[in-house]
Design a protein around this motif. Sequence first.
Motif, PDB file in Angstrom:
ATOM      1  N   UNK A   1       0.835  -1.209   0.000  1.00 22.65           N
ATOM      2  CA  UNK A   1       0.000   0.000   0.000  1.00 22.65           C
ATOM      3  C   UNK A   1       0.864   1.251   0.000  1.00 22.65           C
ATOM      4  N   UNK A   2       1.926   1.245   0.818  1.00 26.96           N
ATOM      5  CA  UNK A   2       2.815   2.407   0.869  1.00 26.96           C
ATOM      6  C   UNK A   2       3.551   2.596  -0.450  1.00 26.96           C
ATOM      7  N   UNK A   3       3.979   1.495  -1.046  1.00 31.33           N
ATOM      8  CA  UNK A   3       4.710   1.570  -2.307  1.00 31.33           C
ATOM      9  C   UNK A   3       3.812   2.080  -3.430  1.00 31.33           C
ATOM     10  N   UNK A   4       2.628   1.514  -3.519  1.00 33.81           N
ATOM     11  CA  UNK A   4       1.704   1.933  -4.571  1.00 33.81           C
ATOM     12  C   UNK A   4       1.241   3.369  -4.364  1.00 33.81           C
ATOM     13  N   UNK A   5       1.074   3.770  -3.105  1.00 35.59           N
ATOM     14  CA  UNK A   5       0.694   5.145  -2.834  1.00 35.59           C
ATOM     15  C   UNK A   5       1.763   6.140  -3.234  1.00 35.59           C
TER      16      UNK A   5
ATOM     17  N   UNK B   1       4.431   5.511  -5.559  1.00 35.40           N
ATOM     18  CA  UNK B   1       4.923   5.431  -6.936  1.00 35.40           C
ATOM     19  C   UNK B   1       3.828   5.161  -7.972  1.00 35.40           C
ATOM     20  N   UNK B   2       2.590   4.964  -7.521  1.00 35.45           N
ATOM     21  CA  UNK B   2       1.485   4.690  -8.443  1.00 35.45           C
ATOM     22  C   UNK B   2       1.790   3.496  -9.338  1.00 35.45           C
ATOM     23  N   UNK B   3       2.412   2.493  -8.758  1.00 39.11           N
ATOM     24  CA  UNK B   3       2.797   1.285  -9.486  1.00 39.11           C
ATOM     25  C   UNK B   3       2.874   0.144  -8.481  1.00 39.11           C
ATOM     26  N   UNK B   4       2.759  -1.077  -8.954  1.00 37.53           N
ATOM     27  CA  UNK B   4       2.837  -2.212  -8.056  1.00 37.53           C
ATOM     28  C   UNK B   4       4.299  -2.577  -7.793  1.00 37.53           C
ATOM     29  N   UNK B   5       4.582  -3.188  -6.649  1.00 37.10           N
ATOM     30  CA  UNK B   5       5.964  -3.537  -6.344  1.00 37.10           C
ATOM     31  C   UNK B   5       6.443  -4.736  -7.136  1.00 37.10           C
ATOM     32  N   UNK B   6       7.731  -4.767  -7.393  1.00 42.28           N
ATOM     33  CA  UNK B   6       8.411  -5.948  -7.920  1.00 42.28           C
ATOM     34  C   UNK B   6       9.265  -6.536  -6.807  1.00 42.28           C
ATOM     35  N   UNK B   7       9.910  -7.657  -7.097  1.00 39.48           N
ATOM     36  CA  UNK B   7      10.771  -8.225  -6.065  1.00 39.48           C
ATOM     37  C   UNK B   7      11.907  -7.266  -5.741  1.00 39.48           C
ATOM     38  N   UNK B   8      12.415  -6.567  -6.759  1.00 33.66           N
ATOM     39  CA  UNK B   8      13.457  -5.587  -6.496  1.00 33.66           C
ATOM     40  C   UNK B   8      13.023  -4.552  -5.476  1.00 33.66           C
ATOM     41  N   UNK B   9      11.752  -4.184  -5.493  1.00 36.26           N
ATOM     42  CA  UNK B   9      11.230  -3.216  -4.530  1.00 36.26           C
ATOM     43  C   UNK B   9      11.382  -3.744  -3.105  1.00 36.26           C
ATOM     44  N   UNK B  10      11.053  -5.018  -2.905  1.00 36.52           N
ATOM     45  CA  UNK B  10      11.172  -5.639  -1.584  1.00 36.52           C
ATOM     46  C   UNK B  10      12.630  -5.693  -1.150  1.00 36.52           C
ATOM     47  N   UNK B  11      13.512  -6.058  -2.075  1.00 35.33           N
ATOM     48  CA  UNK B  11      14.936  -6.166  -1.743  1.00 35.33           C
ATOM     49  C   UNK B  11      15.515  -4.798  -1.388  1.00 35.33           C
ATOM     50  N   UNK B  12      15.214  -3.781  -2.197  1.00 37.96           N
ATOM     51  CA  UNK B  12      15.730  -2.452  -1.896  1.00 37.96           C
ATOM     52  C   UNK B  12      15.229  -1.927  -0.561  1.00 37.96           C
ATOM     53  N   UNK B  13      13.933  -2.087  -0.314  1.00 35.01           N
ATOM     54  CA  UNK B  13      13.330  -1.642   0.937  1.00 35.01           C
ATOM     55  C   UNK B  13      13.956  -2.370   2.133  1.00 35.01           C
ATOM     56  N   UNK B  14      14.095  -3.671   2.018  1.00 39.90           N
ATOM     57  CA  UNK B  14      14.629  -4.471   3.123  1.00 39.90           C
ATOM     58  C   UNK B  14      16.114  -4.203   3.346  1.00 39.90           C
ATOM     59  N   UNK B  15      16.825  -3.834   2.298  1.00 38.11           N
ATOM     60  CA  UNK B  15      18.240  -3.476   2.439  1.00 38.11           C
ATOM     61  C   UNK B  15      18.397  -2.277   3.360  1.00 38.11           C
ATOM     62  N   UNK B  16      17.648  -1.219   3.092  1.00 37.19           N
ATOM     63  CA  UNK B  16      17.754  -0.012   3.916  1.00 37.19           C
ATOM     64  C   UNK B  16      17.256  -0.265   5.325  1.00 37.19           C
ATOM     65  N   UNK B  17      16.159  -1.011   5.460  1.00 35.89           N
ATOM     66  CA  UNK B  17      15.659  -1.336   6.792  1.00 35.89           C
ATOM     67  C   UNK B  17      16.700  -2.124   7.594  1.00 35.89           C
ATOM     68  N   UNK B  18      17.412  -3.022   6.920  1.00 35.12           N
ATOM     69  CA  UNK B  18      18.447  -3.814   7.592  1.00 35.12           C
ATOM     70  C   UNK B  18      19.584  -2.920   8.073  1.00 35.12           C
ATOM     71  N   UNK B  19      20.047  -2.027   7.212  1.00 32.98           N
ATOM     72  CA  UNK B  19      21.147  -1.134   7.591  1.00 32.98           C
ATOM     73  C   UNK B  19      20.733  -0.238   8.752  1.00 32.98           C
ATOM     74  N   UNK B  20      19.504   0.282   8.707  1.00 35.02           N
ATOM     75  CA  UNK B  20      19.031   1.145   9.789  1.00 35.02           C
ATOM     76  C   UNK B  20      18.995   0.391  11.118  1.00 35.02           C
ATOM     77  N   UNK B  21      18.483  -0.845  11.107  1.00 33.75           N
ATOM     78  CA  UNK B  21      18.427  -1.639  12.336  1.00 33.75           C
ATOM     79  C   UNK B  21      19.827  -1.965  12.834  1.00 33.75           C
ATOM     80  N   UNK B  22      20.737  -2.254  11.911  1.00 33.67           N
ATOM     81  CA  UNK B  22      22.111  -2.536  12.302  1.00 33.67           C
ATOM     82  C   UNK B  22      22.773  -1.333  12.945  1.00 33.67           C
ATOM     83  N   UNK B  23      22.555  -0.151  12.375  1.00 33.81           N
ATOM     84  CA  UNK B  23      23.125   1.070  12.942  1.00 33.81           C
ATOM     85  C   UNK B  23      22.572   1.333  14.341  1.00 33.81           C
ATOM     86  N   UNK B  24      21.277   1.130  14.515  1.00 36.60           N
ATOM     87  CA  UNK B  24      20.675   1.337  15.838  1.00 36.60           C
ATOM     88  C   UNK B  24      21.272   0.377  16.866  1.00 36.60           C
TER      89      UNK B  24
END
Length: 413
Positions: A306-310, A312-335
């Motif tokens: 829902x957040x992605x479509x809101x 970018x007005x487009x549906x997510x691809x697997x790359x979208x999940x990977x990119x999103x999870x990459x940044x979330x992982x780095x943020x959690x690691x930094x914390x």
Amino acid sequence: MNAPLTERAIPRRRRVLTLTVASVAALWPLVPSLAQQAPPLKIGEINSYKAQPAFLEPYRRGMELAVDEINAAGGVLGRRLQLVTRDDNANPGDAVRAAEELLARERVDVLTGSFLSHIGLALTDFARQRKVFFLASEPLTDKIVWQNGNRYTFRLRPSTYMQVSMLIPEAVALRKKRWAILYPNYEYGQSAVATFKQLLKAAQPDVEFVAEQAPPLGKVDAGSVVQALADAKPDAIFNVLFAADLARFVREGNTRGLFQGREVVSLLTGEPEYLDPLKDEAPNGWIVTGYPWYGIQTPEHKAFAAAYQGRFKDYPRLGSVVGYSTIRSIAEGLRKAGSADSDKLAAAFKGLQVGTPFGRITYRAEDHQSTMGSYVGRTRNEGGKGVMVDFRYVDGAQVLPKPEQVRQWRPAD
């Protein structure tokens, strides 16, 4: 001793004090905004954007969405995240030069990215030599976390070993004896095929591999490849081609009837990046790993989609999940590390748990591989569009080797 204040000096001193207090009061609303202007935490990201746009443009969007969400919530360690990207031109030497430039000129705090496996390996070695933290987001070769693993390198996506292991039970259930193999002749394809042969042979000792085609990446001669496979008369085909190579192979295979009466097990083909472009040529009944975004009903994925479509007005691809999870992982690691120091960050990533659109994942301490899983199902051509049906999610933790096995493959950190 100070001289006594004269009557004339007192009003002047009061005026100065009044002005000083007034000045501070006027500046006070700016203090929080000044605090927010602390130097950002810079994430240096390197990838093959020009060579693999189908996957990497959605990947970039996924990263941007995560960065914006994190910064809107106050950033990490009181600092906002800043993404600095570079294109590696699908060349390992260019990737290493980009990494050097990001560290020296941009002063990035962490490195991440890479799509092609041989480039991921080059950056893995760079991280080892420079002792800088590197999260390999996409490359799939097992060597990144096993034979070539090091203290500073972690990997997000499920590896070739993991995804092939997800497909092996389906392949064994087919009870086909004569298999043909097709893969791009570089690290990813070689790694996937070696694992497939090993695991299938162990589960079905009478299996035979009757043909093997290994065209260069991006240069498949589909006509000759299809003819060679057909001449071998296999019962089933294991395919590792993706992107434009996959499209050429499917088109030619459909034209020549290669898939009629034959089972096909295919790595990555269920990802919309590769299935969508096939349109009405999408194959029916292939057993694949992929991403059926339209059918995933978990709360985590629904919120992400829902957040992605809101945005970018487009549906997510697997790359979208990977990119999103990459940044979330780095943020959690930094914390968890409380710092962007590479040694502290590497220590923090061991056993790190991260919430992703696929649910919570863990970065294993034994080999720095995340437990992110993948979806396994069959392809179906519905109204001129390829989709995945009868799919199920396979948790990556279920298909990773035991720690004692990993210790035999991986050098000590």
